[in-house]
Design an enzyme around this catalytic site. Structure first.
Site, mmCIF file in Angstrom:
data_model
loop_
_atom_site.group_PDB
_atom_site.id
_atom_site.type_symbol
_atom_site.label_atom_id
_atom_site.label_comp_id
_atom_site.label_asym_id
_atom_site.label_seq_id
_atom_site.Cartn_x
_atom_site.Cartn_y
_atom_site.Cartn_z
ATOM 1 N N ASP A 1 0.855 -1.190 0.000
ATOM 2 C CA ASP A 1 0.000 0.000 0.000
ATOM 3 C C ASP A 1 0.893 1.243 0.000
ATOM 4 O OD1 ASP A 1 -2.253 1.794 0.645
ATOM 5 O OD2 ASP A 1 -1.380 1.795 2.664
ATOM 6 N N ASP B 1 -0.294 5.162 0.831
ATOM 7 C CA ASP B 1 -0.562 6.136 1.887
ATOM 8 C C ASP B 1 -0.553 5.497 3.269
ATOM 9 O OD1 ASP B 1 -0.850 8.574 0.461
ATOM 10 O OD2 ASP B 1 -2.805 7.931 -0.255
ATOM 11 N N LYS C 1 -8.152 -4.424 -3.045
ATOM 12 C CA LYS C 1 -6.748 -4.825 -3.148
ATOM 13 C C LYS C 1 -6.561 -6.335 -3.099
ATOM 14 C CE LYS C 1 -5.125 -0.389 -1.491
ATOM 15 N NZ LYS C 1 -4.332 0.356 -0.492
ATOM 16 N N ASP D 1 -1.790 -0.647 5.982
ATOM 17 C CA ASP D 1 -2.028 -0.038 7.290
ATOM 18 C C ASP D 1 -3.482 0.262 7.618
ATOM 19 O OD1 ASP D 1 -2.021 2.168 5.321
ATOM 20 O OD2 ASP D 1 -2.179 3.445 7.092
ATOM 21 N N ASP E 1 -7.090 -1.918 3.117
ATOM 22 C CA ASP E 1 -6.108 -2.965 2.831
ATOM 23 C C ASP E 1 -6.581 -4.341 3.293
ATOM 24 O OD1 ASP E 1 -4.177 -1.144 1.790
ATOM 25 O OD2 ASP E 1 -3.657 -0.571 3.839
#
EC number: 3.1.3.18
Length: 224
Positions: free
Chosen positions: A8, A10, A151, A174, A178
């Site tokens: 990921d 951000d 994802k 995070d 995700d």
């Protein structure tokens, strides 16, 4: 043995101000030199993740819009979903609620980003669900997605593309968006700033945050 890492952007490669950790870039390049395939998975648009791929030197495909669109190494772009329904829903809701378009929608091809006032969130989520759409907040922006566009879907594409087993894949993230890739039978890791559900799903939780964890994560899984 891990052969591919899906990361990921951000909050995982960046700090709170969305600045990329230069240390993370160093460790990514070291892992790639050892033959590890690295892919980025972001909620942002393809022009952004394409630029990250070029300037960081990512050796694998990159995904925008939470897995809805892929930029591959041969320069091709594959759109797995459409934003026809999501854009139509935004048009409808913008007449009834505070839901409003955001700047990056001019580049979105498979989903729709938006801003919204807190008072309207529950109503918009309920209406989206009735239409087979999904609303979530990534911690940085609101996303309106097609069901199945996530994802986890992107990781499955990578698995098939490279002929890998799940145990040859590591995912690093995070936040709640995700989670679909954390629900797969892959290896999972996260930074110290991850949400509680991501931490609970992880095989390894780093003691470092916001991109600074990449070196520790890669060392833990013997990728350096």
């Amino acid at each position: 043995m891990i052969k591919l890492v899906a990361i990921d952007v951000d909050g995982t490669l960046t700090d709170k101000d969305r600045l990329i950790s230069t240390r993370a870039i160093e460790f990514i390049r070291k892992a790639e030199k050892k033959g590890i395939i690295v892919s980025l998975l972001s909620g942002n648009v393809i022009p952004v993740v394409y630029a990250l791929k070029v300037f960081i030197g990512i050796n694998g495909p990159v995904f925008g819009e939470n897995g809805g669109v892929m930029f591959d190494n041969d320069g091709s772009i594959t759109k797995f979903f459409s934003n026809e329904k999501t854009n139509s829903f935004l048009d409808e809701m913008s007449k009834k609620t505070s839901m409003r378009s955001i700047f990056t929608n001019k580049w979105r091809e498979a989903s729709t980003g938006f801003d919204i006032d807190g008072k309207d969130v529950d109503y918009v989520k309920a209406e989206a669900e009735k239409r087979g759409l999904v609303v979530f907040y990534s911690g940085y922006s609101w996303h309106l997605m097609n069901k199945g566009e996530d994802k986890g879907f992107a990781v499955k594409i990578l698995k098939e593309k490279y002929g890998l087993n799940y145990e040859e894949i590591l995912v690093v993230g995070d936040s709640n968006n995700d989670m679909p890739m954390f629900e797969l039978p892959v290896f999972k890791a996260c930074p110290a700033n991850a949400t509680d559900n991501v931490k609970k799903a992880s095989d390894f939780v780093s003691s470092y945050s916001y991109g600074e964890e990449i070196g520790e994560v890669f060392s833990h899984f013997n990728l350096l």
